[in-house]
Design an enzyme around this catalytic site. Sequence first.
Site, short mmCIF file in Angstrom:
data_model
loop_
_atom_site.label_atom_id
_atom_site.label_comp_id
_atom_site.label_asym_id
_atom_site.label_seq_id
_atom_site.Cartn_x
_atom_site.Cartn_y
_atom_site.Cartn_z
N GLU A 1 0.84 -1.19 0.00
CA GLU A 1 0.00 0.00 0.00
C GLU A 1 0.87 1.24 0.00
OE1 GLU A 1 -1.97 1.16 3.79
OE2 GLU A 1 -1.58 -0.92 4.35
N CYS B 1 -2.87 -10.79 -16.06
CA CYS B 1 -2.87 -10.13 -17.38
C CYS B 1 -4.25 -9.68 -17.83
CB CYS B 1 -2.25 -11.06 -18.42
SG CYS B 1 -0.49 -11.38 -18.10
#
Length: 355
Positions: free
Chosen positions: A117, A143
């Site tokens: 984060e 992907c």
Amino acid sequence: MKPEPPSPATGSDADAANSNSRHSNVALLGLAEAVAPVEVTSQSFDERLSDTLKSLNLPRGLLQRVAGVSAKRNWERPTDYIEGAASAGRQALAESGIPAEKIGLLINASVSREALEPSVAVAVHDSIGLGPAAMNFDITNACLGFVNGITVAASMIDAGQIDYALIVAGEDMSRVQEATVARLNRDGITREEYLNEFATLTLGSGAAAAVLGRADLHPEGHRIHGGVSRAATWNHALCVGDYEGMFTDTQGLLSNGMRLISDAWHEAHENDWNWKDMDHYIPHQVSNVHVNALTNAIDIDESRIAKTYPELGNVGPASLPITLARTAPKMKPGDRVLCLGVGSGLNTAMVEITW
């Protein structure tokens, strides 16, 4: 060993189903690529791995002959993918004519990140200068992240929550490349270990962005009709990667991925999607092997499949929008386009656009 699908009692192909998304008022308004500036040839990997190839009795040129990848690209610095995503975003906004302050949602779809984060989206949001009312978050799904981002943003536009969305993906694969080369050059490596990491050497860096908006406000836009997705998550251990390397059951990933695409494709056509004769197919970019397997799995014309992997390799979730951006100048109004791919996990998604 290839994973087996669960039994009917826990959810099998027989009771599986596609997730369908149909959009009524969404258009693609802008599309752009940010090119990573440093070319890395496949031949350079052969030279760096020459001792290992010799000891394992493997030929040079495997990336070129088997994968069809002659080069990849990298950023000058590994963290440049963030500014690459922002640069692509600014270009897409300029192409669309939509001011940054009108963007109601930013989705970052990249695999690459520097920390758990905060999100990558916050850095891109700040670099572009989007307004405080623009929601921003990451969608990470191997992907498929960019395609998933299109579906989420389009659904929010249809729901009237936002008028415009910006989707970006910037990828850096230099660190995983370097870690992999170092590991493949270690003493005692086996042929099997080398081949299990071979796919990592096809990875490249780059960035792309797309602007979506309300079609009723932009009749000049390219209509996004929707599409399908499907999961086969019992295959989640077939391809696992981080900056230290990507470890792949190549044959298991290929065979199970193509089975998943085939299942999704055939069920889609039972539910009123008609993708058998599209003008352009824009798949996630991997290799020659995957293109051949795709044409066999769903019987499409290879001449209509756009390819950028020979010069860019596999740029993760940025591959598909980069390929769409590079193919767009060849498209004519009214051309039908299908974006499709498989992401490690396994998941597949397909989205239809009319140019």
